[in-house]
Design an enzyme around this catalytic site. Sequence first.
Site, PDB file in Angstrom:
ATOM      1  N   VAL A   1     -22.182   7.401 -37.859  1.00 43.05           N
ATOM      2  CA  VAL A   1     -21.699   6.231 -37.250  1.00 43.05           C
ATOM      3  C   VAL A   1     -21.055   5.270 -38.515  1.00 43.05           C
ATOM      4  O   VAL A   1     -21.277   5.577 -39.731  1.00 43.05           O
ATOM      5  CB  VAL A   1     -22.730   5.158 -36.926  1.00 43.05           C
ATOM      6  CG1 VAL A   1     -23.219   5.668 -35.227  1.00 43.05           C
ATOM      7  CG2 VAL A   1     -24.084   4.866 -37.598  1.00 43.05           C
TER       8      VAL A   1
ATOM      9  N   LEU B   1     -15.069   8.411 -38.108  1.00 40.09           N
ATOM     10  CA  LEU B   1     -15.130   9.518 -37.473  1.00 40.09           C
ATOM     11  C   LEU B   1     -15.019   9.426 -35.957  1.00 40.09           C
ATOM     12  O   LEU B   1     -15.168  10.204 -35.266  1.00 40.09           O
ATOM     13  CB  LEU B   1     -16.268  10.595 -37.854  1.00 40.09           C
ATOM     14  CG  LEU B   1     -16.121  10.930 -39.261  1.00 40.09           C
ATOM     15  CD1 LEU B   1     -17.475  12.000 -39.433  1.00 40.09           C
ATOM     16  CD2 LEU B   1     -15.075  11.794 -39.712  1.00 40.09           C
TER      17      LEU B   1
ATOM     18  N   ALA C   1     -16.186   8.138 -29.136  1.00 40.74           N
ATOM     19  CA  ALA C   1     -16.800   9.270 -28.495  1.00 40.74           C
ATOM     20  C   ALA C   1     -18.174   8.782 -27.573  1.00 40.74           C
ATOM     21  O   ALA C   1     -18.249   9.353 -26.371  1.00 40.74           O
ATOM     22  CB  ALA C   1     -17.262  10.053 -29.494  1.00 40.74           C
TER      23      ALA C   1
ATOM     24  N   ASP D   1      -8.523   7.428 -31.554  1.00 44.23           N
ATOM     25  CA  ASP D   1      -9.958   7.581 -31.413  1.00 44.23           C
ATOM     26  C   ASP D   1     -10.148   8.087 -29.923  1.00 44.23           C
ATOM     27  O   ASP D   1     -10.665   9.165 -29.557  1.00 44.23           O
ATOM     28  CB  ASP D   1     -10.807   6.821 -31.926  1.00 44.23           C
ATOM     29  CG  ASP D   1     -10.884   6.632 -33.259  1.00 44.23           C
ATOM     30  OD1 ASP D   1      -9.745   7.173 -34.138  1.00 44.23           O
ATOM     31  OD2 ASP D   1     -11.651   6.037 -34.022  1.00 44.23           O
TER      32      ASP D   1
HETATM   33  O1  PMV Z   1     -11.057   4.427 -40.262  1.00 47.04           O
HETATM   34  P1  PMV Z   1     -10.358   4.718 -38.996  1.00 47.04           P
HETATM   35  O2  PMV Z   1     -10.662   6.082 -38.627  1.00 47.04           O
HETATM   36  O3  PMV Z   1     -10.898   3.905 -37.868  1.00 47.04           O
HETATM   37  O4  PMV Z   1      -8.849   5.103 -39.315  1.00 47.04           O
HETATM   38  C1  PMV Z   1      -8.024   3.855 -39.606  1.00 47.04           C
HETATM   39  C2  PMV Z   1      -6.598   4.377 -39.408  1.00 47.04           C
HETATM   40  C3  PMV Z   1      -5.645   3.457 -40.294  1.00 47.04           C
HETATM   41  O5  PMV Z   1      -4.395   4.181 -39.917  1.00 47.04           O
HETATM   42  C4  PMV Z   1      -5.846   3.167 -41.402  1.00 47.04           C
HETATM   43  C5  PMV Z   1      -5.706   2.322 -39.162  1.00 47.04           C
HETATM   44  C6  PMV Z   1      -4.929   2.238 -37.803  1.00 47.04           C
HETATM   45  O6  PMV Z   1      -4.961   1.637 -37.066  1.00 47.04           O
HETATM   46  O7  PMV Z   1      -3.974   3.456 -37.618  1.00 47.04           O
END
Ligand code: PMV
Length: 332
Positions: A114, A118, A123, A164
């Site tokens: 968590v 990831l 999920a 995600d």
């Molecule tokens: O840390 P994560 O998996 O939530 O990724 C963020 C990705 C970014 O490009 C830094 C921010 C976004 O909203 O796309």
Amino acid sequence: MVSSLKKGAVTASAPAKVILFGEHFVVYGEPAIALAIDKRAYAHAQLRKDKRVYINSADMHVSGTFMGERFQAAKGGSKARAKLEPVKSAIQQVLEKAQKKVGVNVQINSDIPVSAGLGSSAAVATSTIVAVSQLLGMELPRNQIFRMAYESERLVHGTPSGIDPAISTYGGSLQFQRGKDFVPLNVQANIPLVIGNTRVERSTGDLVANVRRIREHYSSIIDPIIKAGGKIAVDAVEALRQNDLRTVGDLMNINHALLCAVGVSHEALERLVYAARKGGALGAKLTGGGGGGCMIALPEEKKLKQVMKAIERAGGTAFMARKTDVGAQVES
Ligand code: PMV
């Protein structure tokens, strides 16, 4: 749509994600590439005799019961409600769609670390939506599962890009670009990855804000870096389709250097990235927001264990992961 109540219980699952290329640069309109990986969240849903919603999350160490607007924590004290609210939102959306005034118990178990970038929360939401809808006899189309999971994610992240919940719903690999639809990449390569977790906590929002600040001050320097990040993602799609892992590795290394240049690496990430490369990875980079969190390494098959050990010796927790094409699904 079928909408009879199913007896018994349903378990559903959904995968985690890694951003392979283009994090941060995606905020400025460049493409990013994400992969679903074979770590999953599982939601087990059962009907209750009353109209309450009870959620127990083993990994977040919280549980409690929602009774209309009221909430009673069973585990996790005052933090339980905020942590469970996105799961409750996912359940609520399904109950409203089904137009059923019933109560459910949902048990969440997950292989996904968590708060590590990831996609654990997406999920969990996605698997919950599938489990509860199936329990109520509804076969939701994937675009609807995605929309509901996205709504639930908004409670966690405010304005999520949607990558995600998209990966959790559809699985596989996706190209994402602001203002455009997700493009499934149909990558056949069996990409072996090692994921290293620095366990350094960070806020993606703060890191995004920092990039914005340096871009405002140094736009003539930073804008070409952002453009180069986009070009890397475009070239990477081709290399992935050709299963040219050497090129993918090189592009990962260049991508990491650009992310350092915009200030989102961290000494703990650098240690793991260099250890992985020294341990034989073809490429290694931070993944997601940076500033801590996780990095990913791409080793040749025969060096997977070696790279994992190198990351662990450098102070990270490491595990192997592979791309999965299995999106959200019913398990039993
Ligand atoms: O840390 P994560 O998996 O939530 O990724 C963020 C990705 C970014 O490009 C830094 C921010 C976004 O909203 O796309």
